[in-house]
Design a protein around this motif. Structure first.
Motif, short mmCIF file in Angstrom:
data_model
loop_
_atom_site.label_atom_id
_atom_site.label_comp_id
_atom_site.label_asym_id
_atom_site.label_seq_id
_atom_site.Cartn_x
_atom_site.Cartn_y
_atom_site.Cartn_z
N LEU A 1 -0.71 1.18 -7.87
CA LEU A 1 -1.82 1.94 -7.29
C LEU A 1 -2.85 2.27 -8.36
N GLY B 1 1.76 10.62 -0.67
CA GLY B 1 1.50 9.23 -0.31
C GLY B 1 2.80 8.49 -0.07
N ASN C 1 4.06 4.99 -0.06
CA ASN C 1 3.65 3.64 -0.46
C ASN C 1 4.60 2.58 0.11
N LEU D 1 0.32 4.15 2.58
CA LEU D 1 -0.41 3.30 1.63
C LEU D 1 0.35 2.01 1.38
N ALA E 1 -0.14 -0.08 -1.94
CA ALA E 1 -0.89 -0.31 -3.19
C ALA E 1 -1.02 -1.80 -3.44
N GLY F 1 -4.60 1.48 3.37
CA GLY F 1 -4.59 2.95 3.33
C GLY F 1 -5.59 3.54 2.35
N MET F 2 -6.41 2.70 1.74
CA MET F 2 -7.34 3.20 0.72
C MET F 2 -8.45 4.06 1.35
N LEU G 1 -6.87 7.39 2.05
CA LEU G 1 -6.73 8.13 0.79
C LEU G 1 -8.07 8.76 0.40
#
Ligand code: GDP
Ligand code: MG
Length: 166
Positions: A18, A117, A119, A144, A146, A151-152, A155
């Motif tokens: 990430l 988060g 991931n 997310l 990464a 999911g960016m 975020l």
């Protein structure tokens, strides 16, 4: 107006992946002194229009005399003290492990701004872990990936209102 974000969590949840995605090639850190264990990595992150400093708590992977729980605690506490916001990552595929509970505990006690988060959330294998994440008592997890860049936007939208305070 900028802020710093520390990525914390047990080894192998995807913190460095990430970090690399957020930083791209804009790695601030240049001088790697041989023989010196560098356990916090810093870079200039970009997420949509947001610009901030991101801190990766590396060094958990390295074998030292200090126990892993001890190192986790020390590195995490240091990152939390240095950063404006903490992004606590878990591995949604693995679910919530005892080590994750240790982190959640540290973070809850330290207070401050914490984002949870989850991931590795791409695909169905992450559904169970995502549900377990709610039980950590750190709010709604941001799903997310990464590795795949998922999911960016979510975020960013969680960071935005926090970022305005700094
Ligand atoms: P760290 O120890 O927390 O820094 O974790 P790393 O970033 O080194 O990643 C650990 C492993 O998880 C590596 O094999 C990564 O390729 C993998 N990984 C990281 N992010 C994702 C993701 O979003 N999905 C999947 N499936 N694997 C990931
Ligand atoms: Mg790492």
């Amino acid at each position: 107006m900028t802020f710093s974000l520390a990525i914390v969590g047990r080894p192998n949840v995807g913190k460095s992946t990430l970090f690399n995605r957020l930083v791209g090639r804009r790695l601030a850190l240049v001088d790697d002194q041989p023989g010196v264990t560098r356990d916090l990595r810093e870079g200039e992150a970009r997420l949509g229009h947001l610009r901030f400093t991101v801190i990766d708590t590396a060094g958990l992977e390295e074998a030292t005399d200090e126990s892993l729980p001890g190192r986790m605690r020390r590195l995490t506490e240091r990152a939390v003290e240095q950063a404006d916001i903490c992004l606590f990552l878990i591995d949604a595929r693995a679910g919530v492990l005892p080590a994750d509970e240790i982190f959640a505990d540290i973070l809850r006690r330290k207070g401050g701004h914490v984002i949870l988060g989850a991931n590795k959330a791409e695909g169905r294998a992450a559904e169970g872990g995502l549900l377990e994440a709610y039980a950590l008592g750190l709010g709604e997890p941001v799903a997310l990936s990464a590795e795949h860049g998922q999911g960016m936007d979510e975020l960013r939208s969680v960071l935005e209102p926090l970022a305005e305070r700094f």
